[in-house]
Design an enzyme around this catalytic site. Sequence first.
Site, mmCIF file in Angstrom:
data_model
loop_
_atom_site.group_PDB
_atom_site.id
_atom_site.type_symbol
_atom_site.label_atom_id
_atom_site.label_comp_id
_atom_site.label_asym_id
_atom_site.label_seq_id
_atom_site.Cartn_x
_atom_site.Cartn_y
_atom_site.Cartn_z
ATOM 1 N N CYS A 12 0.837 -1.203 0.000
ATOM 2 C CA CYS A 12 0.000 0.000 0.000
ATOM 3 C C CYS A 12 0.869 1.247 0.000
ATOM 4 O O CYS A 12 2.095 1.174 0.036
ATOM 5 C CB CYS A 12 -0.930 0.008 1.211
ATOM 6 S SG CYS A 12 -0.067 0.284 2.768
ATOM 7 N N CYS A 15 3.492 1.698 2.675
ATOM 8 C CA CYS A 15 4.762 0.985 2.435
ATOM 9 C C CYS A 15 5.710 1.857 1.618
ATOM 10 O O CYS A 15 6.864 2.073 1.996
ATOM 11 C CB CYS A 15 4.513 -0.320 1.678
ATOM 12 S SG CYS A 15 3.408 -1.481 2.483
ATOM 13 N N ASP A 434 8.597 25.825 -33.985
ATOM 14 C CA ASP A 434 9.730 26.170 -34.834
ATOM 15 C C ASP A 434 9.315 25.913 -36.284
ATOM 16 O O ASP A 434 8.488 25.037 -36.549
ATOM 17 C CB ASP A 434 10.931 25.306 -34.444
ATOM 18 C CG ASP A 434 12.103 25.522 -35.373
ATOM 19 O OD1 ASP A 434 12.492 26.677 -35.564
ATOM 20 O OD2 ASP A 434 12.615 24.525 -35.915
ATOM 21 N N ASP A 650 17.172 24.234 -31.139
ATOM 22 C CA ASP A 650 16.102 24.787 -30.305
ATOM 23 C C ASP A 650 16.267 24.420 -28.836
ATOM 24 O O ASP A 650 15.374 24.700 -28.028
ATOM 25 C CB ASP A 650 14.735 24.280 -30.795
ATOM 26 C CG ASP A 650 14.441 24.712 -32.217
ATOM 27 O OD1 ASP A 650 14.629 25.900 -32.512
ATOM 28 O OD2 ASP A 650 14.044 23.865 -33.025
#
Length: 757
Positions: A12, A15, A434, A650
């Site tokens: 769970c 944990c 671009d 870029d």
Amino acid sequence: MRDQLKITGMTCAACSSRIEKTTGKMEGVTMASVNLTTEMLTFEYDGTPETLAAIKANVRKLGYDYIEKKDRSADKDKIAKLREIRIMKIKLLVSAVFSVPLLYIAMAHMLPGLSLPLPMAIHPMENPVNYALLQTFLILPVIGAGYRFYVVGFKAIWSRSPNMDSLIATGTSAAILFSLYGTWQVLAGNVSFAQQLYYETAGVIITLILLGKTLEAITKGRTGEAIRKLMGLTPKTASVLRDGQEVVVPVEEVLVGDIVLIRPGDKIPVDGTVLEGLSSVDESMLTGESIPVEKSPGSLVVAGSINKNGTFRFEAEKVGADTALAHIIKLVEDAQGSKAPIAKLADTVSGIFVPTVFGLAVVTFVVWMLVNGEFVWALRAFISVLVIACPCALGLATPTAIMVGTGKGAELGILIKGGEALEIAHKIRTVVLDKTGTLTVGKPQVTDVLPMGQTKEETAASLQAELNTLLQMAASIEAGSEHPLGEAIVRAAEEAKLPLVSVDEFEAIPGKGIRGKIDGVIWLAGNARFMIESGLKPEDFSQNKDQLELLANAGKTPMYIAKDGKPAGVIAVADVIKPSSQEAVKALKALGLEVVMMTGDNPLTAQAIASAAGIDRVLAEVLPEDKSKEVKRLQEEGAIVAMVGDGINDAPALAQSDLGIAIGSGTDVAMETADIVLMHSELTAVPTAIRLSAATIRNIKQNLFWAFAYNVAGIPIAAGVLYAFGGPMLNPMIAAAAMSFSSISVLLNALRLKRFK
């Protein structure tokens, strides 16, 4: 240094939260993150063996175990997952086989009107000792099937980090211990205790929890299909040439520089460049593109793609962890192991939830003892609160949706590098595109061929002949040029199947054009400046003076062609817009996003491309080093910005943006800089990625809502609030069924993302 361990034994969110917190506080560790769904502990540490050993020891000290990443593979993962499911099914079967008769024996005589038969030999009124002893023996195999709840649960309590198993262990232990006390009383002659045995409560709770855990294991197995498919793409062996002989070696032993032989149907084992042979290769699992890609000498091939029909040889250039597929797998694993900011809410709640539940359960027990003084009644409420409050659904809500969402993205050729990128994507308001290589093809193409001397009386055939002649002559003299515009003209002639002719006295004039002689005739090709210097007027190269202006307005570059000192025509070259760009821009606008084009081109060319794509806002003449500044300026306007580029020039803008999207084949720079990598070059993947993000975040919010709502509503009901106002009292067995259903419902809801299109 960054590393990962696959943790086994977590049940769970408490944990995962405990492992994450204790690891993160260790000396030498700078970051620790645990994903409950992938069961992966990701951590950054100082790289020393001592710290790594301490991290592993800490995991075991907390009651869990681990598998190192180097010991994992697609096959091992699949085998381990199947083994886990098989063991869970066996435990469930054992538990059910013994808990069903246990439930029948305990409840048959208590259901009025049904008159269910119960042999007198084990009837509580006739033979209470047999009745009590048989139930005691029946509960033992059930406890054995669910022993792990007790081992892990009580160990977690001992280490002051209670988890889901602690809730189950405490609740069922309370029922079993009280029943053992009742059995002892029956054996001592106090037969009234035969009516106060609660073995069946513990047995059914364990069975229902095991049922939920089995279904959870099966469902979680489905969420990891995408990564296992990717891991299974690489073949186990490769055929390579060694000392002139073909030998089959394990793919791990392929070396850079090896010559690899590929036959029809083979999977390509490593990345490389084709040396000889022709074929078509299916790269759909990597790019999302269904159409096979033609391969010839000089073409790049990538590991995991499938050869269709030809035979070829290629030189290995990237092997092992350096292949594009290995990078993709790492990206997807990191993404599925990462946490979205929205997950912090669940983590914070889960970390304090279990101890709070213990406190509430104790308060519930005390209150009912004070209210009616019935120990058994208070015990049932205590058990119900512990069982119904397990925070499994809470812990699974976010990582499961992220895992399925990023896995679905990988199937579509969209690599989302983490939960944070997935969450930001749906918030984007402005998309900056671009131009070169993103909106456009990225390399010049011939768009117009305008020969001189055309008349209205000419037939279509004669016009085509003139056009072909001009293109053929221009391509022949450009064949010796390395200029991109010249290469575009040569490509156009090759596509038109026009044979090139031999050229004498070839001469290239840098920055202007070229000169060559064909069959004794001097041909010139170049820009306006070159023509003027050669005694020609550029405006004389077109019969219609508006044609050259139209070319300029459309952002096309004219290449002037002269024959024997006279104008022969114009060939226009441009970086043309991709066929899918208009569709992509339209889809982005439909999502309510502002679309901006950014380019280093002049305003005239930029506006022409933008108009063709349907983009209204243009940022032209932007130098590469200024692109990030333009993105920052948009952010200062209040926009949440996504930058879409090729991932190389870029890179600064991709890093500056709120969400960087690299388009193309996934270069190293793109992998490093962008938050999302599109494995194919179509812009239509951008709106798809944003829609997938929105769908995933919507799914997470649904999961969190139901997980929170379930616990908020469930705990008061289990504590007996409804009963206090005249309603029913929740049976612990019903609480166990409801807890299991909540986890399964969250997983099933997340799996709906697999249907995303």
